[in-house]
Design a protein around this motif. Sequence first.
Motif, PDB file in Angstrom:
ATOM      1  N   PHE A 253       5.687  -3.019  66.092  1.00  0.00           N
ATOM      2  CA  PHE A 253       5.900  -2.896  64.653  1.00  0.00           C
ATOM      3  C   PHE A 253       7.379  -3.134  64.389  1.00  0.00           C
ATOM      4  O   PHE A 253       8.222  -2.677  65.155  1.00  0.00           O
ATOM      5  CB  PHE A 253       5.548  -1.484  64.162  1.00  0.00           C
ATOM      6  CG  PHE A 253       4.101  -1.140  64.289  1.00  0.00           C
ATOM      7  CD1 PHE A 253       3.234  -1.289  63.220  1.00  0.00           C
ATOM      8  CD2 PHE A 253       3.595  -0.646  65.490  1.00  0.00           C
ATOM      9  CE1 PHE A 253       1.894  -0.948  63.338  1.00  0.00           C
ATOM     10  CE2 PHE A 253       2.259  -0.300  65.618  1.00  0.00           C
ATOM     11  CZ  PHE A 253       1.413  -0.463  64.542  1.00  0.00           C
ATOM     12  N   LYS A 254       7.694  -3.830  63.304  1.00  0.00           N
ATOM     13  CA  LYS A 254       9.102  -4.054  62.983  1.00  0.00           C
ATOM     14  C   LYS A 254       9.392  -3.556  61.572  1.00  0.00           C
ATOM     15  O   LYS A 254       8.506  -3.470  60.724  1.00  0.00           O
ATOM     16  CB  LYS A 254       9.449  -5.538  63.087  1.00  0.00           C
ATOM     17  CG  LYS A 254       8.803  -6.391  62.017  1.00  0.00           C
ATOM     18  CD  LYS A 254       9.298  -7.815  62.053  1.00  0.00           C
ATOM     19  CE  LYS A 254       8.671  -8.606  60.910  1.00  0.00           C
ATOM     20  NZ  LYS A 254       9.155  -9.958  60.820  1.00  0.00           N
TER      21      LYS A 254
ATOM     22  N   GLY B 122      14.588  -0.382  70.610  1.00  0.00           N
ATOM     23  CA  GLY B 122      15.643  -0.870  69.724  1.00  0.00           C
ATOM     24  C   GLY B 122      15.542  -0.205  68.366  1.00  0.00           C
ATOM     25  O   GLY B 122      14.634   0.570  68.098  1.00  0.00           O
ATOM     26  N   SER B 123      16.460  -0.545  67.494  1.00  0.00           N
ATOM     27  CA  SER B 123      16.537   0.170  66.221  1.00  0.00           C
ATOM     28  C   SER B 123      15.466  -0.260  65.235  1.00  0.00           C
ATOM     29  O   SER B 123      15.094   0.498  64.350  1.00  0.00           O
ATOM     30  CB  SER B 123      17.915  -0.036  65.582  1.00  0.00           C
ATOM     31  OG  SER B 123      18.148  -1.425  65.387  1.00  0.00           O
ATOM     32  N   ASP B 124      14.933  -1.480  65.379  1.00  0.00           N
ATOM     33  CA  ASP B 124      14.001  -1.984  64.376  1.00  0.00           C
ATOM     34  C   ASP B 124      12.607  -2.282  64.904  1.00  0.00           C
ATOM     35  O   ASP B 124      11.825  -2.955  64.246  1.00  0.00           O
ATOM     36  CB  ASP B 124      14.564  -3.259  63.735  1.00  0.00           C
ATOM     37  CG  ASP B 124      15.803  -2.970  62.903  1.00  0.00           C
ATOM     38  OD1 ASP B 124      15.885  -1.859  62.348  1.00  0.00           O
ATOM     39  OD2 ASP B 124      16.678  -3.835  62.824  1.00  0.00           O
ATOM     40  N   VAL B 125      12.290  -1.817  66.104  1.00  0.00           N
ATOM     41  CA  VAL B 125      10.962  -2.084  66.666  1.00  0.00           C
ATOM     42  C   VAL B 125      10.388  -0.811  67.293  1.00  0.00           C
ATOM     43  O   VAL B 125      11.078  -0.110  68.027  1.00  0.00           O
ATOM     44  CB  VAL B 125      11.014  -3.211  67.736  1.00  0.00           C
ATOM     45  CG1 VAL B 125       9.639  -3.414  68.359  1.00  0.00           C
ATOM     46  CG2 VAL B 125      11.528  -4.513  67.145  1.00  0.00           C
ATOM     47  N   TRP B 126       9.131  -0.536  66.967  1.00  0.00           N
ATOM     48  CA  TRP B 126       8.367   0.521  67.613  1.00  0.00           C
ATOM     49  C   TRP B 126       7.215  -0.135  68.352  1.00  0.00           C
ATOM     50  O   TRP B 126       6.607  -1.083  67.857  1.00  0.00           O
ATOM     51  CB  TRP B 126       7.807   1.508  66.580  1.00  0.00           C
ATOM     52  CG  TRP B 126       8.829   2.457  66.060  1.00  0.00           C
ATOM     53  CD1 TRP B 126       9.849   2.165  65.208  1.00  0.00           C
ATOM     54  CD2 TRP B 126       8.931   3.845  66.340  1.00  0.00           C
ATOM     55  NE1 TRP B 126      10.578   3.301  64.949  1.00  0.00           N
ATOM     56  CE2 TRP B 126      10.032   4.343  65.622  1.00  0.00           C
ATOM     57  CE3 TRP B 126       8.186   4.724  67.126  1.00  0.00           C
ATOM     58  CZ2 TRP B 126      10.406   5.684  65.682  1.00  0.00           C
ATOM     59  CZ3 TRP B 126       8.558   6.057  67.172  1.00  0.00           C
ATOM     60  CH2 TRP B 126       9.664   6.532  66.455  1.00  0.00           C
ATOM     61  N   ARG B 127       6.912   0.362  69.527  1.00  0.00           N
ATOM     62  CA  ARG B 127       5.862  -0.226  70.360  1.00  0.00           C
ATOM     63  C   ARG B 127       4.792   0.823  70.660  1.00  0.00           C
ATOM     64  O   ARG B 127       5.089   1.945  71.029  1.00  0.00           O
ATOM     65  CB  ARG B 127       6.452  -0.746  71.662  1.00  0.00           C
ATOM     66  CG  ARG B 127       5.416  -1.301  72.638  1.00  0.00           C
ATOM     67  CD  ARG B 127       6.091  -2.079  73.741  1.00  0.00           C
ATOM     68  NE  ARG B 127       6.720  -3.269  73.179  1.00  0.00           N
ATOM     69  CZ  ARG B 127       7.755  -3.912  73.732  1.00  0.00           C
ATOM     70  NH1 ARG B 127       8.280  -3.487  74.858  1.00  0.00           N
ATOM     71  NH2 ARG B 127       8.262  -4.984  73.160  1.00  0.00           N
ATOM     72  N   MET B 128       3.534   0.382  70.503  1.00  0.00           N
ATOM     73  CA  MET B 128       2.394   1.239  70.826  1.00  0.00           C
ATOM     74  C   MET B 128       1.610   0.562  71.944  1.00  0.00           C
ATOM     75  O   MET B 128       1.301  -0.625  71.854  1.00  0.00           O
ATOM     76  CB  MET B 128       1.505   1.416  69.594  1.00  0.00           C
ATOM     77  CG  MET B 128       0.269   2.257  69.852  1.00  0.00           C
ATOM     78  SD  MET B 128      -0.798   2.397  68.383  1.00  0.00           S
ATOM     79  CE  MET B 128       0.299   3.222  67.238  1.00  0.00           C
ATOM     80  N   THR B 129       1.300   1.318  72.982  1.00  0.00           N
ATOM     81  CA  THR B 129       0.507   0.787  74.088  1.00  0.00           C
ATOM     82  C   THR B 129      -0.771   1.601  74.208  1.00  0.00           C
ATOM     83  O   THR B 129      -0.721   2.830  74.319  1.00  0.00           O
ATOM     84  CB  THR B 129       1.298   0.837  75.406  1.00  0.00           C
ATOM     85  OG1 THR B 129       2.523   0.120  75.245  1.00  0.00           O
ATOM     86  CG2 THR B 129       0.499   0.218  76.540  1.00  0.00           C
ATOM     87  N   ILE B 130      -1.896   0.881  74.157  1.00  0.00           N
ATOM     88  CA  ILE B 130      -3.211   1.503  74.273  1.00  0.00           C
ATOM     89  C   ILE B 130      -3.827   0.899  75.525  1.00  0.00           C
ATOM     90  O   ILE B 130      -4.025  -0.315  75.586  1.00  0.00           O
ATOM     91  CB  ILE B 130      -4.089   1.159  73.052  1.00  0.00           C
ATOM     92  CG1 ILE B 130      -3.361   1.472  71.743  1.00  0.00           C
ATOM     93  CG2 ILE B 130      -5.427   1.889  73.128  1.00  0.00           C
ATOM     94  CD1 ILE B 130      -3.944   0.777  70.536  1.00  0.00           C
ATOM     95  N   GLU B 131      -4.106   1.730  76.533  1.00  0.00           N
ATOM     96  CA  GLU B 131      -4.658   1.122  77.745  1.00  0.00           C
ATOM     97  C   GLU B 131      -5.586   2.049  78.495  1.00  0.00           C
ATOM     98  O   GLU B 131      -5.472   3.259  78.447  1.00  0.00           O
ATOM     99  CB  GLU B 131      -3.554   0.600  78.664  1.00  0.00           C
ATOM    100  CG  GLU B 131      -2.694   1.631  79.319  1.00  0.00           C
ATOM    101  CD  GLU B 131      -1.625   0.987  80.217  1.00  0.00           C
ATOM    102  OE1 GLU B 131      -1.956   0.106  81.021  1.00  0.00           O
ATOM    103  OE2 GLU B 131      -0.459   1.379  80.089  1.00  0.00           O
TER     104      GLU B 131
END
Length: 111
Positions: free
Chosen positions: A48-49, A29-38
């Motif tokens: 993050f917003k 989406g325009s206002d959220v970044w997602r980081m996945t560590i696995e």
Amino acid sequence: MSWMPPAVADLSAEVEENLRIAPVIERVGSDVWRMTIENERVKNVIDFKRTSGSRWIWKKSILLVDGEPYPPRDTHEEFYDLFLNTDEALERAAAEEPAEHGHGHGHGHGH
């Protein structure tokens, strides 16, 4: 991916330095970044917003160990330890928790 918010880029660089893996980063989406560590046992998803201005801040994290929800760690160092030394970190955490946590190890803590 060319541009990413500084908060995301900084954490990504720190994760790579400490864990020697690159997290997966995606825009959700325009206002959220997602980081996945696995890895094979530990998965941490961090969102993050964007604030009302142009700053990006931590919004929420979901931490899973062996597919089960696990309480977030207090520091980055604790997370890295859990990620790199999962069994040892779980044993230490279990030893520090009250007996009624339901693991049935019978360490009477005198409650």
